[in-house]
Write an enzyme that holds these catalytic residues in place. Structure first.
Site, PDB file in Angstrom:
ATOM      1  N   GLN A  90       0.830  -1.198   0.000  1.00  0.00           N
ATOM      2  CA  GLN A  90       0.000   0.000   0.000  1.00  0.00           C
ATOM      3  C   GLN A  90       0.862   1.243   0.000  1.00  0.00           C
ATOM      4  OE1 GLN A  90      -3.195   0.204   2.876  1.00  0.00           O
ATOM      5  NE2 GLN A  90      -3.411   2.414   2.591  1.00  0.00           N
ATOM      6  N   CYS A  96      -6.786   1.716   2.164  1.00  0.00           N
ATOM      7  CA  CYS A  96      -6.713   0.323   2.602  1.00  0.00           C
ATOM      8  C   CYS A  96      -7.970  -0.462   2.271  1.00  0.00           C
ATOM      9  CB  CYS A  96      -6.404   0.241   4.099  1.00  0.00           C
ATOM     10  SG  CYS A  96      -7.588   1.080   5.162  1.00  0.00           S
ATOM     11  N   HIS A 167      -8.364   0.541   9.928  1.00  0.00           N
ATOM     12  CA  HIS A 167      -7.592  -0.126   8.880  1.00  0.00           C
ATOM     13  C   HIS A 167      -8.279  -1.430   8.460  1.00  0.00           C
ATOM     14  CE1 HIS A 167      -4.075  -0.942   6.501  1.00  0.00           C
ATOM     15  NE2 HIS A 167      -3.848  -2.089   7.103  1.00  0.00           N
ATOM     16  N   ASP A 182      -2.176  -7.541   4.092  1.00  0.00           N
ATOM     17  CA  ASP A 182      -2.246  -6.183   4.607  1.00  0.00           C
ATOM     18  C   ASP A 182      -1.125  -5.406   3.955  1.00  0.00           C
ATOM     19  OD1 ASP A 182      -2.028  -3.830   6.041  1.00  0.00           O
ATOM     20  OD2 ASP A 182      -1.976  -4.761   8.005  1.00  0.00           O
TER      21      ASP A 182
END
Length: 230
Positions: A90, A96, A167, A182
């Protein structure tokens, strides 16, 4: 040069399904749906097979301490069984939610119609996580759909410069293992072989994350077969 920032997405199935349908998911077959609890009885209500689990949670000091320790261990030891997972680093602030959706749809095996998302996933195969992130940053269709979805949520759209302390992460099954995706991490995280099922095993990790916070701002959404009455 400052990193680009997008508007944050809400964690609700309506937004996720609008985003996904616009980019090629047939939501009459598979769609995103709320998971209303983590108890075995509640999990049993979710239609199977679950293809991905998305979690929205607050970033706390305790969580960050645990994450950084795990990331350092990953840098030292590496991670087995994730070499062919499509993982995006990211590089866009507040994005996100879109990264969680990309991680789900790129790895869950649900078919997508021909279009920009399917093509991007095909282009990702032999690229690094950072090279994949560049594909996202340069994808005008993806940015358009993200912005439209963020602006059509159920709550007021926040200012672009607001720092969001919530998140998203995604859990998938890959070669029999529970994988956490993630974009803030150093790589995918392998939680080991699935024992009960993707949803059930992901729920145990979610409970651990919940235990690191006093907040109630948690939300779990599954990608699973669309109920017949939808």
């Amino acid at each position: 040069m400052a990193a680009p920032r997008w508007l944050p997405l809400e964690s609700n199935p309506q937004s996720f399904n609008a985003w996904s349908q616009d980019l090629g998911l047939d939501t009459s077959s598979y769609s995103f749906q709320d998971c209303y609890g983590l108890d075995p009885e509640v999990l049993s209500w979710v239609k199977q097979p679950v293809k991905a689990v998305l979690l929205l949670f607050p970033i706390t000091e305790a969580y960050e301490k645990q994450r950084k320790a795990q990331d350092e261990q990953i840098l030292e030891d590496g991670v087995e069984g994730v070499a062919d997972v499509i993982y995006f680093k990211q590089t866009i602030g507040n994005a996100c939610g879109t990264f969680a959706l990309l991680h789900a749809l790129a790895n869950c095996g649900v078919p997508l119609a021909d279009g920009p998302l399917k093509k991007m996933f095909e282009d990702c195969i032999d690229k690094t996580p950072l090279e994949r992130a560049a594909l996202i940053s340069n994808n005008q269709d993806l940015e358009r759909v993200h912005t439209e979805t963020a602006q059509s949520g159920q709550t007021a759209t926040p200012d672009l410069d607001v720092e969001v302390d919530l998140h998203f992460v995604t859990f998938i099954e890959h070669n029999g293992a529970l994988i956490e995706l993630d974009g803030r991490r150093n790589s995918p995280v392998n939680h080991g072989n699935i024992k009960e099922g993707l949803l059930e095993d992901a729920a145990e990790v979610v409970k651990q994350i919940i235990s690191l916070s006093d907040s109630i701002q948690f939300n779990v959404v599954t990608l699973s077969p669309t109920p017949e009455d939808d």
